[in-house]
Design an enzyme around this catalytic site. Sequence first.
Site, PDB file in Angstrom:
ATOM      1  CD  GLU A   1     -41.278   3.177  19.724  1.00 38.42           C
ATOM      2  OE1 GLU A   1     -40.353   3.309  20.523  1.00 38.42           O
ATOM      3  OE2 GLU A   1     -41.288   2.301  18.856  1.00 38.42           O
TER       4      GLU A   1
ATOM      5  CB  ALA B   1     -32.817  -5.721  20.056  1.00 41.51           C
TER       6      ALA B   1
ATOM      7  CG  ASP C   1     -38.502 -11.868  19.607  1.00 39.39           C
ATOM      8  OD1 ASP C   1     -37.845 -11.412  20.566  1.00 39.39           O
ATOM      9  OD2 ASP C   1     -39.110 -11.140  18.795  1.00 39.39           O
TER      10      ASP C   1
HETATM   11  C1  LIG Z   1     -42.211  -3.124  15.379  1.00 39.84           C
HETATM   12  C2  LIG Z   1     -41.206  -3.640  16.383  1.00 39.84           C
HETATM   13  C3  LIG Z   1     -40.571  -2.741  17.224  1.00 39.84           C
HETATM   14  C4  LIG Z   1     -39.625  -3.207  18.145  1.00 39.84           C
HETATM   15  N1  LIG Z   1     -38.991  -2.294  18.946  1.00 39.84           N
HETATM   16  C5  LIG Z   1     -38.014  -2.716  19.770  1.00 39.84           C
HETATM   17  C6  LIG Z   1     -37.260  -1.788  20.538  1.00 39.84           C
HETATM   18  O1  LIG Z   1     -37.499  -0.584  20.483  1.00 39.84           O
HETATM   19  N2  LIG Z   1     -36.269  -2.277  21.336  1.00 39.84           N
HETATM   20  C7  LIG Z   1     -35.997  -3.614  21.398  1.00 39.84           C
HETATM   21  O2  LIG Z   1     -35.068  -4.000  22.111  1.00 39.84           O
HETATM   22  N3  LIG Z   1     -36.700  -4.512  20.721  1.00 39.84           N
HETATM   23  C8  LIG Z   1     -37.705  -4.098  19.896  1.00 39.84           C
HETATM   24  N4  LIG Z   1     -38.420  -5.013  19.175  1.00 39.84           N
HETATM   25  C9  LIG Z   1     -38.184  -6.447  19.408  1.00 39.84           C
HETATM   26  C10 LIG Z   1     -36.954  -6.935  18.684  1.00 39.84           C
HETATM   27  O3  LIG Z   1     -36.934  -6.469  17.356  1.00 39.84           O
HETATM   28  C11 LIG Z   1     -36.959  -8.444  18.750  1.00 39.84           C
HETATM   29  O4  LIG Z   1     -36.968  -8.846  20.086  1.00 39.84           O
HETATM   30  C12 LIG Z   1     -35.742  -9.026  18.058  1.00 39.84           C
HETATM   31  O5  LIG Z   1     -35.760  -8.699  16.688  1.00 39.84           O
HETATM   32  C13 LIG Z   1     -35.676 -10.538  18.230  1.00 39.84           C
HETATM   33  O6  LIG Z   1     -34.546 -11.011  17.570  1.00 39.84           O
HETATM   34  P1  LIG Z   1     -34.540 -12.481  16.936  1.00 39.84           P
HETATM   35  O7  LIG Z   1     -33.182 -12.668  16.387  1.00 39.84           O
HETATM   36  O8  LIG Z   1     -35.085 -13.440  17.904  1.00 39.84           O
HETATM   37  O9  LIG Z   1     -35.608 -12.393  15.767  1.00 39.84           O
HETATM   38  P2  LIG Z   1     -35.677 -11.416  14.525  1.00 39.84           P
HETATM   39  O10 LIG Z   1     -34.822 -10.222  14.712  1.00 39.84           O
HETATM   40  O11 LIG Z   1     -37.135 -11.209  14.267  1.00 39.84           O
HETATM   41  O12 LIG Z   1     -35.035 -12.255  13.344  1.00 39.84           O
HETATM   42  C14 LIG Z   1     -35.630 -13.417  12.861  1.00 39.84           C
HETATM   43  C15 LIG Z   1     -35.056 -13.673  11.485  1.00 39.84           C
HETATM   44  O13 LIG Z   1     -35.414 -14.975  11.083  1.00 39.84           O
HETATM   45  C16 LIG Z   1     -35.831 -14.948   9.749  1.00 39.84           C
HETATM   46  N5  LIG Z   1     -36.756 -16.067   9.600  1.00 39.84           N
HETATM   47  C17 LIG Z   1     -37.929 -16.261  10.220  1.00 39.84           C
HETATM   48  N6  LIG Z   1     -38.449 -17.438   9.880  1.00 39.84           N
HETATM   49  C18 LIG Z   1     -37.599 -18.006   9.007  1.00 39.84           C
HETATM   50  C19 LIG Z   1     -37.598 -19.230   8.302  1.00 39.84           C
HETATM   51  N7  LIG Z   1     -38.584 -20.134   8.408  1.00 39.84           N
HETATM   52  N8  LIG Z   1     -36.555 -19.501   7.489  1.00 39.84           N
HETATM   53  C20 LIG Z   1     -35.540 -18.606   7.333  1.00 39.84           C
HETATM   54  N9  LIG Z   1     -35.512 -17.433   7.987  1.00 39.84           N
HETATM   55  C21 LIG Z   1     -36.507 -17.151   8.823  1.00 39.84           C
HETATM   56  C22 LIG Z   1     -36.465 -13.594   9.556  1.00 39.84           C
HETATM   57  O14 LIG Z   1     -36.444 -13.200   8.189  1.00 39.84           O
HETATM   58  C23 LIG Z   1     -35.576 -12.720  10.428  1.00 39.84           C
HETATM   59  O15 LIG Z   1     -34.487 -12.183   9.699  1.00 39.84           O
HETATM   60  C24 LIG Z   1     -39.346  -4.588  18.246  1.00 39.84           C
HETATM   61  C25 LIG Z   1     -40.015  -5.487  17.405  1.00 39.84           C
HETATM   62  C26 LIG Z   1     -40.927  -5.010  16.471  1.00 39.84           C
HETATM   63  C27 LIG Z   1     -41.625  -5.986  15.558  1.00 39.84           C
END
Ligand SMILES: Cc1cc2nc3c(=O)[nH]c(=O)nc-3n(C[C@H](O)[C@H](O)[C@H](O)COP(=O)(O)OP(=O)(O)OC[C@H]3O[C@@H](n4cnc5c(N)ncnc54)[C@H](O)[C@@H]3O)c2cc1C
Length: 428
Positions: free
Chosen positions: A170, A323, A307
């Site tokens: 992308e 996501a 993740d």
């Molecule tokens: C550039 C990029 C592009 C992507 N494109 C896609 C896509 O097109 N389609 C798709 O399905 N997925 C995509 N993904 C993957 C997707 O965004 C992740 O799989 C998803 O966000 C994981 O969700 P999560 O809730 O596990 O973590 P996250 O969404 O990363 O959320 C983690 C949260 O925890 C918080 N946090 C972290 N550590 C701490 C701490 N110590 N104390 C307090 N808060 C904390 C962070 O601030 C964040 O808000 C992409 C990821 C990236 C980086």
Amino acid sequence: MAGRHRVVILGGGFGGLSAAISLKRAPVDVTLVDRCNYHLFQPLLYQVATGALSPANIASPLRDILSRQKNTRVLLGETADIDVANRRAILSDGAIDYDTLIIATGSSHQYFNHPEWEEFAPGLKTIEDATDMRRRILLAFEAAERERDPEKLRAWMTFVIVGAGPTGVELAGALGEIANDTLRRDFRNIDPSKARIFLVEGADRVLPTYPPELSAAARRMVERLGVTVSTGAFVTDVRKESVTIRKGDQGETHPTRTILWAAGVLASPLGRILATKAGATLDKADRVMVEPDLTVPGHPEIFVIGDLANFSHQTGKPLPGVAQTAIQGGRYAAKAIENRLRGEKTQPFHYMDKGNLATIGRGFAVADLPGLRLSGLPAWLIWIFIHLFYIIEFQNRLLVFVQWAWFYFTYDRSARLITGKNPLPLDL
Ligand SMILES: Cc1cc2nc3c(=O)[nH]c(=O)nc-3n(C[C@H](O)[C@H](O)[C@H](O)COP(=O)(O)OP(=O)(O)OC[C@H]3O[C@@H](n4cnc5c(N)ncnc54)[C@H](O)[C@@H]3O)c2cc1C
């Protein structure tokens, strides 16, 4: 009288937020802790990094999203530790007691034991990363406009993207469009379309997790945008003014001032804390090996989702770090908590694969959907629809739609601002 069941959710990303929203009507008190005061729509970060969208278009304040949810409070805080024995989440500036803990702190990029590369090859995970990338890309063109030395000019006009997963592809597509279309008329000494863009991937094809025919279509499209793709190639050194790439027995050093990192994922440090404090097992990316119900073995009161979790019970392989995995995990954890409070059992977590999409430039995407593989404009329209659908707030959905429509007809990336500290004098 005993108080209500206390659910503490660490992380307000896709997983944590979906858990919180799913607990809306549950008889529990929810505390959502995040170190940012907003939920970030990471799939569109590359559009901020390439000036197509502004940071506020893809981030929404958590407080606002949850303002009507009476049983939920939001705390701005960084989780530093977990006192598993006493059921307390330790923040850098306080502590919160829990009955059930949901950990959804996500992941970050990694540099394969070369943390020193990060300074010269930024990754893309946060708003700050995206504005830093945007700054580097735009400053490279600015420096090229003023550079007289042909060797140095070539380095400023060379962009290397490491990793050809969805983010790398992308970014490469967007950079191709910036060079060929957006900046076409903006400079007097340089021709931006002469920029050299390299996309480097260790696997034998771009988008290695997609079906081969979609990888081939994606490769054709990035090449059409002027990107040189190198597969089976590994970065062996990253410096301020060059990158060294090994392909087979051959090593080559390319002078470049802009290296963008889109390879390698490492789970949040909370995984390691769980390994020490709760005896959790981690995989190679520091993800926590979870039980079929997404809890930590021996700790039914701790869920790990998104993740940060390695859930391999369904297919024998970890679920993808996307996501949907996090959203479905969040909904499942919420349901399991409600069931427990009613004394009911919950079936093991079952992931429903809704497919994958990646877009390459204006009007082209690849879609690997259940029973359907598409590339080109139809896939791009699906990409647009799904991304708009999942953006969390109506206002942002509308703003993004208008920006995309404008961009579609004009190629204009109006958010191409160089922000951050004063870049002058330019490092010519
Ligand atoms: C550039 C990029 C592009 C992507 N494109 C896609 C896509 O097109 N389609 C798709 O399905 N997925 C995509 N993904 C993957 C997707 O965004 C992740 O799989 C998803 O966000 C994981 O969700 P999560 O809730 O596990 O973590 P996250 O969404 O990363 O959320 C983690 C949260 O925890 C918080 N946090 C972290 N550590 C701490 C701490 N110590 N104390 C307090 N808060 C904390 C962070 O601030 C964040 O808000 C992409 C990821 C990236 C980086």
